[in-house]
Each structure stands twice: as C-alpha cells, then as structure tokens.
Design an enzyme around this catalytic site. Structure first.
Site, PDB file in Angstrom:
ATOM      1  N   ASP A  54      36.781  -5.464  -9.515  1.00 61.08           N
ATOM      2  CA  ASP A  54      37.905  -4.542  -9.631  1.00 61.08           C
ATOM      3  C   ASP A  54      38.553  -4.770 -11.001  1.00 61.08           C
ATOM      4  OD1 ASP A  54      40.031  -2.791  -8.891  1.00 61.08           O
ATOM      5  OD2 ASP A  54      41.244  -4.532  -8.357  1.00 61.08           O
ATOM      6  N   ASP A  79      41.398  -8.064  -5.800  1.00 63.08           N
ATOM      7  CA  ASP A  79      42.668  -8.669  -5.391  1.00 63.08           C
ATOM      8  C   ASP A  79      43.439  -7.843  -4.383  1.00 63.08           C
ATOM      9  OD1 ASP A  79      45.315  -7.491  -7.444  1.00 63.08           O
ATOM     10  OD2 ASP A  79      43.353  -6.570  -7.245  1.00 63.08           O
ATOM     11  N   ASP A 132      39.895  -3.496  -2.003  1.00 59.94           N
ATOM     12  CA  ASP A 132      38.676  -4.208  -2.390  1.00 59.94           C
ATOM     13  C   ASP A 132      38.013  -4.916  -1.212  1.00 59.94           C
ATOM     14  OD1 ASP A 132      39.122  -3.570  -5.130  1.00 59.94           O
ATOM     15  OD2 ASP A 132      40.581  -5.189  -5.254  1.00 59.94           O
TER      16      ASP A 132
END
Length: 1202
Positions: free
Chosen positions: A427, A869, A873
């Site tokens: 990410d 985080d 995700d």
C-alpha cells in the site's frame, strides 16, 4: 460535575436525526424476517416470553480447549501429522511378538515428543483462559428488582438487563444507549480494541430515552427491541425500539459495542442487546487463513520419500529373509542352519511357510527402520521457530521509539518464508508515507497559494534538471517563514494571506468562503485544554484535522460545537475585525468511499441556507453549475501540478439553497434516513445526490503525506536484493508516479509502460452512454496495450546483449486494472507485469488489491509479501503468503490481520534481509541435518540386519535407539536453528544479493536435500563396515576376548553419536558457547547415560550392563576404532566442502573469505545488473566471479520468465 456535563453538547440530531417522528411498522419490512428476528425485552429479562427465547449468556471463552476436551482434541491435533501416526501404530504393534524391541522403549520418546507439544499448547491455552477469567469477572452495575443499581459480574449479564457504565470503563456487552450524563444523551467512545483507531467516536441516544438518567425515571421503563440477529458487521445495525406504543428507528449511532471504552463521559445507561459470543466483537473473532511455508510443505514430501525408503528397504530385507528361510529346510529335509532349529520354530520363522514369515518380517522391519523418520523433527522446529520469533520481537533495530512499538511476529509458522520473498505488494498511504497530513498548498479563485517544495517536487525537479525555484508561488524568500511556530498538520506559508493579509487580495470574498467551508464542513470535535486554552481536534481522518487546523491558523477558528450549531472566530474582510459567528447545522451528508465527497447544510447568521461541499475532483467537477465554473480551468491545472508534486487534493465548493427546495429535499432525506429496509443506504445516497448539484467552485486544497523515514533507501536495498516491488494505491496516476520516483521505486533509466483508458476514443464512447460499447472498446484497448508492452520488452531483450540490460516499470490505473484482471487477459497481464522490475497500480480498490495479490501468488508460484496499514489492506494481507501490518495512524486492523507487524516500512529491510535470510538458512540447514542424522543412524540398522541374515535383530540396545533423537542429537540441531549465522547482520545489509540464496531456494532444493541424504547413507556405510571389519573376530582385551554383540553395539553407536555431532560442528558458521555446550554436551551425555543405565540391574539394562565401565572404556582398541571411524565418516563431507569453497563457493562464503583476507569485495549493483558489472572482472578470483555471475544469471533468467 455531572450537572455541568448535562448542560454541555447536544449533538444527537446531528448524527442520527432522532428528532424525526416515529414511523409505522410498514416501514420495517425486514424486521421479523430471517436474519432480523431478535427480540429484547428491555428491563424485563424475567419476562416469560424472554425466558423462552433462551439467548446465550455473557460468558466468553476464547480458549481452544476445555478441561474435558483438552486431551482428546490435543491428541487429535498431534496425530494429524503422518509421522506421529506411524509412531503410534508402531507403539501399539510393539506389544506383539513382531516387535524387535520392547514396548516402553518405543512409547517413551513418543510420549516425550507428543507430551512436550501438548504442554506447549496447554500453556498457551491457559494464558488465554486467564484473560477470559479476568474479563468474565469484571464488575458492572445492573438495575435490579429493588430499583437500584447493584454490581454484577460480566458473565452474569442477560439480554434485556439495564446497566450503567462509568467513564474509562469497557462496555460488557453490546448495548443500546438509553441516556448519558450529558443532557441530550451523547457519549464518546474509544474503539481501539475493535478497529485499533484511537480517535473518539460520538454516540447518541434516542431523544425519547435521553431523559432516563436516574433510578427513579428507569423504574417504569419497559420497551421491546426488535432487531437483526447476531452478525459480524461492526458498523451496521438494523432495529426498532417499541416504546409507549410507538416505534423508533435504531442505527449504529445508538449501539455501544463490547470491548469499546467510554471516554469523556461520566456515565451512560444502556440495555443489553447481544451477549457473549453473540456480540459483534466475538462474531469477528474468527481464525485468520491457515498459512504454511513452502519449506514446511516440501518437508511433508520429504517425509513421504523417507517412508518410501523405509518401505523399500523393509521389503528388500523381507525378500532376502524369505529366500534364506526357505532354504533352511531343503527338499530332502536337510537343515542348512541347523543351529536355528528351523524344524521346531514359530510362524515368524517357518521355512515351510516362508512367504508368511517374510510378511511378518516385513512388519518387523517397518518398526525396526522407523528411526529413518525423525520423531522429534516437528517439535524441534516448533521450538526453534518460537525462539526465532522472540529474537525478531526483541530486535532493537526494529523498535520505533516515537510510538514505542517493537516489531512483532504474530505467528511463528512463516519465519523461513521471510527469506524467500520474490514480490512485495505494498500500500502507499500510511505504509510508504506517514499518513500524517499537512496542509501545504491551496488554489483559491484560480490563484495558487503556498510556498516551498515537497519532497516529491524536489525529486521531480532533480529528475528533470529543473531549477529549484520555478515561480514566486513555489519558493519562499520571506525570512519570517522559517521562524514560524511549528503546528502539527500545518506546513503552509504565503505572506499574501497570512496574518489577515487575505483581506487585501482581489477576491477576498472567495477566500473567506473557502476557509469557511474548511472550518464548517467536517465532523471534528473541539477539545479545549482548560489550563492553556489551546484547542485540539478529534477528527475521523488526518486530512480532516489538517483542514480544520489550516482554517484556524488562517483566521477561521472552529472553537465550539453544539447539537445544532458550529461556532467560529472569524476575521471579517469588510471591517478587518475578529467576530464570533454561529452557524446552524442542519444536516451532515457523510463521506464514503463510493460518494468520494462530504457536505453539510447550514444556515448562516444572515439566515441564508448554504450547502458546503468538498470532495475528489473526479466527482466534484461534474456537479458544478454552469455559472460556477469560473475558475475551473485554472483549478484543474493547479490540481494537476499538486498531483505531480505528490499531494492529495480535494475540491472545495458551495451553493445557496432555496427554502422551498430545501424543505422538499429534507422531507425525502428524512424518509430515507428513517428507512430500515435493505435499500436504506442507496436511498440516502440518492437523496444526497439530488442536492449536491449546481455547485459553485471556490478552489482546491493540497495536503502532503510525507514519505516515511528511510523508505527510499529501503526500497533501493530491496531492489538490489532482487525483490520485485508492486505498489497498489488509490492515488491518481500522476501522484503515484512521482511518489514512485521520490521513493526510488522508479528510476530514470527505467522504461515506463503506461496502461490507461484515458483516451479520446473511450471518452467519446462514455459521453454517448453506450455501456456495452465502452466495455468492449476498453477491453480491446487494454489487450492491445498489454501486448504492445510485451513487444517492447521482447525487443529490448534482443538488443540487451549489445546495449546493456534495460529495465521496465509498469503503471496501470484502476479502470484498466478491472479489465486486466479479467480471466481472458489475466495471464497476459501477469506475463507483462513479472517482466517489469516495478509495478504501480493506481486507483485500486481493496478488492482489486486482494485480486492482484492472488494473481501474483498463484500465477508465479513464488512467495509474495503484502504490506499495509489500513482496514482496506486486510484482504491483501490475508491473500498473500506473508502479511505484514504497519501499526500506523489508520488503526490496528491491518496489524490484527497480519503475520508480522512493524512500525515503519524501513524495518522491512531488516526483517527480510537479516531475519528472513537467517531464518530461511537455519530452518533449511536444520531439516537437512535432521534427515542426515536419521539416515546415518537408521541405515546402520539396515546394514547390520543384512550382516545378520535379516534376522530382525537390532544392532543396538532398545533404549539406545529410543534416546537417539530425543537426547543425544536434538539439542545441537535446535541450537543451529536458533543461533547460526552465515554472515553478520551488517553484512546481510551490505550485500543484499545474498538474499537470493533464499529466493532461488539454493539451500533447500531437491539436489541439496538428496545430497544430505546420500551423505547420511554413505556415513552409515562407513561407520558400519569399518566398525565390523575393525573389531569382528579381533581380541580387544588382554584376556583374549573378542568383541561381542554388546561391545560392537556400543562402539558403533558411539561412532554414530560422535559423527553426527561433529558433522554439526563442521556445518555451523557461527559458534557461541551454547553451540559448544550442546554439541559436546550431547556426546558427554551419551557416556553419562551409558554409565548410569549400565549400572542398573541386567534385567533392565540387558546388553548395556556395565558395558562401558568394564569393557569398552578400558580398551584402547575401542577408542582407536572410534577415532578411525569418525574421521573416515566425516572425510567425504569435509572433502566436498573443501572442493566447493575453492571451486564452487556460495555467495556467503565469498563474503566471509573476502573479509578474512581483508580484500574489499565490490558491492553488488541493483538487479538486474547493468553493463558496468563487467568492470569488476579481473579484480576477483575466478571462483568468486563464477559465484557472482551464477547468482545473477539465475536472477536474470527468473526475471525474463513469462
């Protein structure tokens, strides 16, 4: 204090619109149907109807076992492993005459191994039980039959109970909020235990129940809640409250979830709706997907190979036994081996039934050669992995002091997988960046404001060889800019609008409206420090906090909020005086990922109705009125520049509302809001969409999410290690590309392949509204672009030999990705992507992230690591082979779904290149050594049985064999798995190419595994035949006695123990005192065991009775034979290693040799290597160059695979 609180905020209408009138039952078509059948009798849990419902109690258990099922369930878990099943069967059969040894000698090691694992499981489960007991015995106040609140344990709560929860206490169950110490029934809740978010959430009671705030008012309270059945959805709730003959809609704003905490509120009253395992937090307590490392899966295959070898040699021995047995009585009834009395024997040795005897011998051989299967392998690996996890958790280099967060291995099953990562899927926001937003620039009325440059801009200008100062809006020449007070979330400077100077700007009225929108259009809550008077803001996102702080710093301070009002300190541009203005807050149209915008409806002091709105440019520009596009061209240009600078942008708009229009819309919106049907959210979005039109453009904001410390260096090092990095982000293409350059994911020498649907042809079809035509044209366009990209790479590979190897980067946007993931195109897209060194997927949804991860994992068959985080995700982390969670600003949901947790992206470098490399190497060496030592021992039994005409007689005493794996050889291999290092951590980071040993699986491929097995078989042959030929029929004592069975067994067994432990000493690269203690201690323990066991009565010690003290130890011949055998058995491995180090060295051996001779080794260059790599030719010895080029050639072949 309580009285003061009750005069405070009144925010309930703002969030749940509880002022709406009750509605009829017809509006609740779902209630009472399947999935919506729960009925709660409030404050009346003893109601006969309530008792008939028989809902679960509030007792919670998170343990895997109970006292009743621990033994059977734990045994079932242990015997799911095929090796343990084998040893269990052998243990049972050992009670029969077929067994070549006594039953206790087989049962003892099995009980030790299984027992040790069960004890470990039991300890872990006991810890969970202690937490459960603590939680179940917490106290809460319950409204009793005597109309007073009494303390009760959590576990005794029932559905329908009325409870009081005090400040800083956890909610004991899922509650319906009735009232609070605030007058309008609001309260603040911290949900860190649910989603990891630390910002406070506002909850509010229904207005009809907000006055139920003391024991007297609750005395006559009776109501019925009808709602959804227990489910795992934390952020949804559908139900109605039937009270005083009327029905009131319930929403998530009235639900207080178990394990969340009451904050900033003295107390609340609530009714228990869901208890125990029916609560939403427990409904979410599911086990993550089961993941097994590739080494562990291959280990199972090796076990099957060993079983095959076991069956083969057992069958071979049985055939020879049958043939020899049949010959013992000839046709003339002549006895060949008369001393065995074949004419008077049992069925196990009957020449007349040789085939049956051979079958029984086969069963005996299966038990006898069972030592080929390492019984302690699984438990040893578990111990090693747990200890490896402890080292990861305690690594000070991965500790983040600012947040007080160490690295954490949440599972120990995947340690070695960290050393084999081929592709990282990451990410961006909060992972590569800090997710700590700072307001840095803005565009108002077509004019850009904000000085200075971001990190991405600096990298962009360096890349384009542009001057650092482009225009007056990009550089700061004002010396006061550096002396400003630092404000978190605000990194803006422009003398044109600072310190009230904006009133002198040409469009001061637009600037005023712009910052009013920032100060009003939000859901932040002001928190005034009573001592200093400073205001802090509790906001739902860092972006929102940055906007409110920016408006405050520029003269529009949001300082108070009530149920219906927002208050600002403003600088009036007409009078240049500070004034307090109060805006009546009518409605909030909340932000969602589908809407991509947020709006508020307010009434200003001049009694004008205003809609204030902010959102993504992709949805806002299309909602502008014709007369509201005055600054559209300039604003779009500024947004493009901001995106190129790596900034996150939002468009700021407003419009005035007509009273009649507003009244009609409000009626529709209220109806949608109070609906409890399946289409409720769609109705709300539809109503909001109708008013969020004909907007007037004011400008755009730009906030910076800075790169985390060390990200560029980490990505550069991981690239040098040959790891491919994909970034999956929701950002615009321009932003993602420039962030890629800033963090060194993209380099200037890379050729970019851009796959996008931003083409005139597609846009023209979209305007016509022909969805099928657009879909078909888009599919063909993506197909063509992918094939064109492959053509570029193919052409480049053909000329790479002449001009040097070219590297490629693939950039694809979200729309294109949707088509690229189609089954018809997926294979071609993957083929293109894996030929590129870096891949960036822009505008990716959470689902697309998970799908891309699955595609890479299944398509390449190599190890994938996902890192993120946020909650978006989670799917990606669970889909990847390894999930790494960043414990950042977006809460802990990613961490809770991960396998490993770190505080910063830069720690991934050490996690992989150091711990990953070490763990892979240790586990691989450990498993290979396990099979080596067991084959060495097991085949000495086979050679001895062949020497003894396959009689089924073991070469050793029963207890020698039982203790071999458990006591005499287990600790050194555990020390290897925990402490061994081929090179230091510093050298692992200095020479990242070393990581390729794991990616290419050099240490655990079939050639290496079979090589260790062959070494074990060869060692067993040397030990057996050299011992037999050295000692058989030889007088070894002064009295002329020859070696008997017991002495031969002790000597040969001692040779095995010495050989396998010395082999360990030769294999270890990094000695500590623990390794020395375990290796030489194991050998010493063998002799100590022999003394103690041999001193026992001969009825128990049998062939070991005083054999060392009286026979072997006094004989110099035995010791000389032992030395000769051990040296000879180690010679093949020693010779091989000498040849390998000199002519075929491994990469870590090259590094160690260079350091030993103090000759510098050139650093490996980023991979794939450019032409300059040939410049080092001639500086290194031929073996060193060979090794380097061998690794690089393997990597280049892998990178060119498609």
């Amino acid at each position: 204090m309580r009285g003061e609180r009750r005069k405070g905020l009144r925010l309930s209408k703002l969030y749940s619109f509880v002022c709406f009138r009750p509605f009829s039952r017809d509006d609740h078509s779902q209630i009472g149907q399947r999935g919506y059948s729960r009925v709660v009798f409030c404050n009346d849990p003893d109601n006969p109807e309530a008792l008939q419902l028989n809902y679960r109690g509030n007792y919670v258990s998170t343990t895997k076992y109970t006292a009743a099922n621990f033994i059977p369930k734990s045994l079932f878990e242990q015997f799911r492993r095929v090796a343990n099943i084998y040893f269990l069967v052998v243990a049972f059969v050992s009670f029969s005459p077929l067994a070549p040894y006594t039953a206790p000698s087989v049962l003892a090691p099995l009980i030790v191994v299984i027992g040790a694992t069960m004890v470990k499981e039991g300890i872990e489960d006991w810890r969970r039980r202690k937490q459960d007991v603590e939680a179940n015995n917490r106290k809460v106040e319950v409204y009793g039959k005597n109309y007073t609140f009494v303390e009760t344990k959590w576990k005794d709560l029932r559905v329908g109970d009325l409870v009081r929860v005090h400040k800083d206490s956890y909610f004991p169950a899922d509650l319906l909020l009735l009232s609070s110490s605030y007058d309008d029934g609001i309260c603040y809740v911290e949900t860190m235990n649910l989603d990891g978010e630390t910002n406070l959430k506002l909850k509010n009671a229904l207005e009809i129940t907000s006055s139920l705030n003391d024991e007297e008012s609750l005395k006559n309270f009776r109501a019925v809640i009808k709602c959804e059945d227990p489910n795992e959805h934390l952020y949804s709730f559908v139900g109605t409250l039937n009270y005083d003959g009327k029905q009131y809609p319930l929403s998530p704003q009235q639900i207080l979830l178990r394990d969340s905490k009451l904050k900033n509120t003295d107390c609340v009253h609530g009714v228990v709706v869901f208890t125990g395992h029916d609560t939403k937090v427990m409904q979410n307590a599911t086990d993550p997907p089961s993941k097994r490392s590739k080494i562990e899966r291959k280990m199972d295959k090796i076990i099957y190979v060993l079983f095959s070898i076991l069956i083969l040699i057992a069958f071979t021995g049985s055939v020879f036994f049958g043939i020899a047995t049949r010959k013992d009585i000839s046709n003339s009834e002549k006895l060949r081996r008369w001393y065995l009395r074949p004419d008077q024997t049992t069925v196990f040795y009957d020449p007349r039934k040789a085939i049956l005897a051979a079958f029984f011998h086969f069963l005996t051989a299966l038990m006898l050669y069972g030592y080929l299967i390492p019984i302690s392998l699984y438990v040893s690996i578990e111990i090693v992995k747990v200890l490896q996890s402890v080292f990861i958790n305690q690594d000070q280099e991965m500790y983040h002091e600012e947040t007080d967060r160490p690295a954490r291995a949440r599972t120990s099953n995947l340690n070695e997988e960290l050393g084999q990562v081929d592709t990282i899927l990451s990410d961006k926001t909060g992972t590569l960046t800090c997710n700590s937003m700072e307001f840095v620039k803005c565009s108002i009325a077509g004019i850009p404001y904000g000085r200075g440059m971001t990190e991405v801009e600096t990298a962009l200008r360096k890349r384009k060889d542009m001057p650092q100062e482009i225009d007056d809006s990009m550089s700061s020449k004002d010396p006061t800019a550096k002396s400003m007070k630092s404000v978190k979330g605000f990194n803006f400077w422009d003398e044109r609008i600072f310190d009230g100077q904006w009133v002198n700007q040409p469009r001061a009225d637009i600037i005023q409206k712009f910052f009013r929108v920032l100060a009003i259009c939000h859901t932040a809550i002001p928190d005034v420090n009573g001592d200093t008077g400073e205001i802090a803001y509790e906001a739902e996102s860092p972006d929102e906090a940055a906007f409110v702080i920016a408006s405050r710093e520029l003269g529009f301070e949001f300082f108070a909020r009530t149920q219906t009002n927002i208050s600002l300190h403003e600088l009036d541009h007409m009078t240049s005086e500070n004034v307090d203005r109060v805006y009546e807050l009518l409605h909030v149209l909340e932000f969602s990922s589908s809407r991509k915008r947020m709006s508020v409806v307010v009434r200003n002091p001049e009694n004008h109705l205003l809609l204030l709105s902010k959102g993504a440019d992709s949805v806002m520009f299309e909602r502008l009125a014709k007369h509201g596009r005055q600054f559209e061209t300039e604003t779009k240009e500024h947004i493009k520049r901001y995106a190129e600078a790596g900034l996150r942008t939002l468009v700021i708009t407003y419009r005035e509302l007509d009273e009649d229009e507003y009244r009609m819309w409000e009626e529709e919106f209220k109806k949608a809001k109070t609906s409890v049907s399946a289409e409720r959210d769609a109705l709300i979005d539809s109503a909001a969409d109708k008013i969020e039109r004909d907007l007037i453009l004011l400008g755009a904001t730009a906030v910076e999410d800075k790169l985390q410390k060390g990200v560029p260096e980490c990505i550069d090092k991981l690239s040098q290690a040959g790891i491919k990095i994909w970034v999956l982000t929701g950002d615009k293409t321009e932003t993602a590309i420039n962030i890629g350059y800033a963090c060194r994911l993209l380099r200037e020498d890379m050729n970019q392949i851009l796959v996008t649907l931003d083409s005139p042809d597609i846009e023209a079809l979209e305007k016509q509204g022909a969805k099928d035509a657009v879909s078909k044209a888009s599919f063909e366009s993506i197909k063509k672009q992918i094939r064109d990209g492959m053509s570029q790479i193919t052409a480049a590979s053909e000329i790479s030999a002449k001009e040097g190897l070219k590297t490629f980067a693939l950039v694809i946007d979200g729309k294109s990705l949707a088509f690229a993931l189609d089954k018809k195109l997926e294979k071609e897209f993957l083929g293109l992507a894996i030929c590129c060194n870096s891949v960036i997927c822009c505008r990716s949804s959470p689902k697309q992230k998970a799908l891309v991860t699955r595609m890479v994992k299944t398509g390449t068959g190599r190890t994938t690591l996902a890192i993120g985080d946020g909650a978006n995700d989670v799917g990606m982390l669970q889909e990847a082979d390894i999930g790494v969670g960043i414990s950042g600003a977006e809460g802990m949901q990613a961490v809770m779904a991960s396998d490993f947790a770190i505080a910063q992206f830069r720690f991934l470098e050490r996690l992989l290149l150091v711990h990953g490399h070490w763990c892979y190497r240790r586990i691989a060496m450990m498993i290979c050594y396990f099979f080596y030592k067991n084959l060495t021992f097991g085949f000495t039994l086979f050679w001895y049985e062949a020497f003894a005409s396959f009689s089924g007689k073991p070469a050793y005493n029963d207890w020698y064999m039982s203790c071999y794996n458990v006591f005499f050889t287990s600790l050194p291999v555990i020390a290897l798995g925990v402490f061994d290092q081929d090179v230091s951590a510093r050298l692992c980071l200095k020479y990242p190419l070393l990581y390729q040993e794991g990616v290419q699986n050099i240490l655990f491929n079939w050639a290496r595994i079979l090589g260790w097995m062959a070494n074990g078989i060869l060692s067993s042959m040397i030990i057996f035949f050299l011992t037999i030929n050295s000692m058989a029929a030889q007088a070894f004592r002064r009295d002329g006695r020859v070696v008997d069975y017991s002495v031969l067994g002790v000597t040969m067994y001692s040779s095995v123990v010495w050989t396998v432990n010395c082999q360990m000493a030769l294999s270890i690269n990094y000695f500590t005192w623990i390794q020395h203690l375990f290796i030489w201690g194991s050998i010493g323990f063998w002799y100590l065991f022999l003394v103690v066991y041999g001193s026992l009565p001969p009825t128990f010690s049998t062939t070991a009775f005083r054999v060392l003290v009286e026979t072997s130890a006094p004989s110099l011949y035995c010791w000389l034979t032992l030395v000769l055998v051990v040296v000879s058995a180690l010679s093949p491995y020693f010779s091989y290693r000498a040849f390998q180090i000199n002519f075929r060295p491994m990469y870590h051996e090259v590094i160690v040799e260079r350091r030993r001779t103090e000759r510098p080794l050139p650093l490996p260059l980023p991979l794939p290597l450019p032409q300059e790599e040939t410049d080092i030719s001639g500086e290194l010895p031929t073996p060193v160059e060979f090794t380097l080029h061998h690794l690089k050639a393997n990597l280049s072949r892998r990178n060119s695979w498609n």
